[in-house]
Design a protein around this motif. Structure first.
Motif, mmCIF file in Angstrom:
data_model
loop_
_atom_site.group_PDB
_atom_site.id
_atom_site.type_symbol
_atom_site.label_atom_id
_atom_site.label_comp_id
_atom_site.label_asym_id
_atom_site.label_seq_id
_atom_site.Cartn_x
_atom_site.Cartn_y
_atom_site.Cartn_z
ATOM 1 N N LEU A 1 0.828 -1.204 0.000
ATOM 2 C CA LEU A 1 0.000 0.000 0.000
ATOM 3 C C LEU A 1 0.868 1.262 0.000
ATOM 4 N N ALA A 2 2.004 1.195 0.716
ATOM 5 C CA ALA A 2 2.933 2.325 0.732
ATOM 6 C C ALA A 2 3.549 2.555 -0.647
ATOM 7 N N GLU A 3 3.829 1.464 -1.370
ATOM 8 C CA GLU A 3 4.380 1.607 -2.710
ATOM 9 C C GLU A 3 3.428 2.376 -3.617
ATOM 10 N N TRP A 4 2.151 2.166 -3.405
ATOM 11 C CA TRP A 4 1.150 2.833 -4.237
ATOM 12 C C TRP A 4 0.901 4.273 -3.779
ATOM 13 N N LEU A 5 0.580 4.432 -2.485
ATOM 14 C CA LEU A 5 0.151 5.743 -1.998
ATOM 15 C C LEU A 5 1.319 6.694 -1.714
ATOM 16 N N VAL A 6 2.449 6.143 -1.252
ATOM 17 C CA VAL A 6 3.560 7.006 -0.850
ATOM 18 C C VAL A 6 4.575 7.167 -1.979
ATOM 19 N N ARG A 7 5.001 6.065 -2.556
ATOM 20 C CA ARG A 7 6.042 6.158 -3.588
ATOM 21 C C ARG A 7 5.499 6.696 -4.907
ATOM 22 N N GLN A 8 4.328 6.248 -5.315
ATOM 23 C CA GLN A 8 3.782 6.674 -6.600
ATOM 24 C C GLN A 8 2.973 7.963 -6.488
ATOM 25 N N ARG A 9 2.064 8.028 -5.514
ATOM 26 C CA ARG A 9 1.182 9.187 -5.415
ATOM 27 C C ARG A 9 1.714 10.267 -4.476
ATOM 28 N N ALA B 1 1.664 12.127 1.863
ATOM 29 C CA ALA B 1 2.425 12.094 3.115
ATOM 30 C C ALA B 1 1.568 11.664 4.301
ATOM 31 N N LEU B 2 0.387 12.254 4.445
ATOM 32 C CA LEU B 2 -0.438 11.939 5.616
ATOM 33 C C LEU B 2 -0.857 10.472 5.647
ATOM 34 N N PRO B 3 -1.367 9.897 4.552
ATOM 35 C CA PRO B 3 -1.614 8.455 4.563
ATOM 36 C C PRO B 3 -0.343 7.656 4.820
ATOM 37 N N GLY B 4 0.797 8.154 4.321
ATOM 38 C CA GLY B 4 2.059 7.456 4.567
ATOM 39 C C GLY B 4 2.405 7.388 6.038
ATOM 40 N N MET B 5 2.072 8.423 6.790
ATOM 41 C CA MET B 5 2.320 8.404 8.226
ATOM 42 C C MET B 5 1.497 7.312 8.899
ATOM 43 N N ALA B 6 0.230 7.210 8.521
ATOM 44 C CA ALA B 6 -0.624 6.160 9.089
ATOM 45 C C ALA B 6 -0.137 4.775 8.683
ATOM 46 N N ILE B 7 0.334 4.645 7.446
ATOM 47 C CA ILE B 7 0.841 3.353 6.973
ATOM 48 C C ILE B 7 2.091 2.951 7.752
ATOM 49 N N LEU B 8 3.011 3.888 7.970
ATOM 50 C CA LEU B 8 4.234 3.572 8.696
ATOM 51 C C LEU B 8 3.934 3.117 10.118
ATOM 52 N N LEU B 9 3.076 3.841 10.816
ATOM 53 C CA LEU B 9 2.729 3.461 12.186
ATOM 54 C C LEU B 9 2.060 2.091 12.218
ATOM 55 N N SER B 10 1.248 1.803 11.221
ATOM 56 C CA SER B 10 0.593 0.489 11.151
ATOM 57 C C SER B 10 1.614 -0.613 10.920
ATOM 58 N N ARG C 1 13.475 4.248 1.791
ATOM 59 C CA ARG C 1 12.720 3.856 0.599
ATOM 60 C C ARG C 1 11.881 5.006 0.051
ATOM 61 N N TYR C 2 11.200 5.735 0.926
ATOM 62 C CA TYR C 2 10.217 6.713 0.474
ATOM 63 C C TYR C 2 10.630 8.162 0.750
#
Length: 335
Positions: A87-95, A98-107, A147-148
């Motif tokens: 999910l991070a590859e899609w939302l953080v690396r491609q799109r 940042a805010l969704p990436g923070m939630a993804i990292l904590l998860s 990575r990101y």
């Protein structure tokens, strides 16, 4: 930004002379560039761009919390972590969200902790058993940053490393609260190093510094304030603990103004309110209204300080314009 063809049409209708069009276009572009630079100099929250980011983050949080409530086996937690990496590859690396990436990292960090069966972190009991947990979590956050390139990743990584340092100090923290301040100053110096690489606040370095300042400030303030509040030193008692609390709050406020980081003041607000309450205990104001008076005064102070932030910064620190300190912080200009 005003398009040149609009001005050319205005000139064709006789509202402008043809000779005025090009100089006017240049002037408007210069003003737009100046406004853009000013916006970059502000301490902006760059991790959220619009409500769409918030909406996506809510969805990530729903999925993560649902998974967290499940009774999963070790390999299933690893699978959940792997899905969130995808999910991070899609939302953080491609799109580049940042805010969704923070939630993804904590998860991801939570799923990894569950998968590895890491024990709960305790600063004082069975202290060294928590260090592998923290190293693994720091490694996750560090890998996410590598990575990101997401600046927020430095906050959980630094927090994990700071907690390891606090665990190493153990019981000494109960006797020497100033050790919190010492560790906070180390983090603060690293944050200033990032800031000095991006004094115009346009690049990723200043965002990295922002998150580290959020960690350093409460450590610094907690260590000094608790030392002053609970100290039995005759010298400190003679000077007056309450006066020292207010003095430190003022100094800390000036440091935040110097480095142009309003976020630093958030961590000191509660201690500042406590100090004000202590000083006003013997005031003629009734005890019933005292809290309201304190909060009103503190709110007015924040409004004034926030409104005239750059003007105060220019007036107070302009004499340092050509000093070494000026090479570490944004310019002392009134925006």
């Amino acid at each position: 930004m005003l398009k040149p063809d609009i001005l050319h049409r205005a000139a064709a209708q006789g509202l402008l002379t043809p000779e005025q069009v090009d100089p006017l276009v240049d002037f408007i572009n210069q003003q737009n560039d100046a406004d853009l630079n000013t916006a970059h100099d502000e301490e902006q929250l760059k991790f959220v761009r619009n409500f769409g980011d918030i909406f996506i983050t809510i969805g990530v949080a729903f999925v993560a919390m649902s998974i967290a409530t499940m009774n999963l086996q070790s390999w299933q937690w690893w699978l959940a972590g792997g899905c969130f990496v995808a999910l991070a590859e899609w939302l953080v690396r491609q799109r580049r969200l940042a805010l969704p990436g923070m939630a993804i990292l904590l998860s991801i960090m939570y799923f990894v902790a569950q998968a590895a069966g890491l024990p709960e972190i305790d600063l004082f009991a069975d202290q060294f058993s928590s260090i592998p947990s923290l190293l693994l979590l720091a490694g996750c956050a560090g890998a996410f940053y590598w990575r990101y390139g997401m600046p927020f990743s430095l906050l959980p990584m630094a927090l994990s490393l700071v907690t390891i340092a606090l665990i190493g100090l153990g019981e000494q923290l109960l006797e020497h609260q100033w050790l919190f301040t010492l560790i906070g100053l180390v983090v603060f110096s690293i944050a200033i190093t990032f800031d000095s690489k991006d004094r115009q606040r346009k690049l990723r370095w200043s965002d990295c510094g922002f998150w580290l300042h959020l960690l350093a400030s409460p450590l610094i303030v907690h260590g000094i304030m608790t030392t002053l509040i609970f100290s039995d030193s005759p010298l400190l008692n003679a000077l007056g603990n309450e006066i020292l609390l207010i003095s430190f709050f003022v100094v800390f406020m000036l440091v935040a103004l110097l480095v142009d980081r309003r976020a630093m003041l958030v961590s000191s607000s509660s201690y500042g309110i406590y100090a004000i309450f202590t000083l006003l205990e013997n005031s003629p104001v009734s005890a019933e209204n005292l809290p309201l008076v304190v909060f009103i005064g503190f709110g007015l102070f924040i409004i004034f300080f926030g409104t005239f932030w750059y003007r105060l910064r220019t007036v107070i620190f302009r004499p340092l314009q050509n000093s070494r300190v000026a090479n570490l912080v944004p310019d002392f200009t009134d925006k």
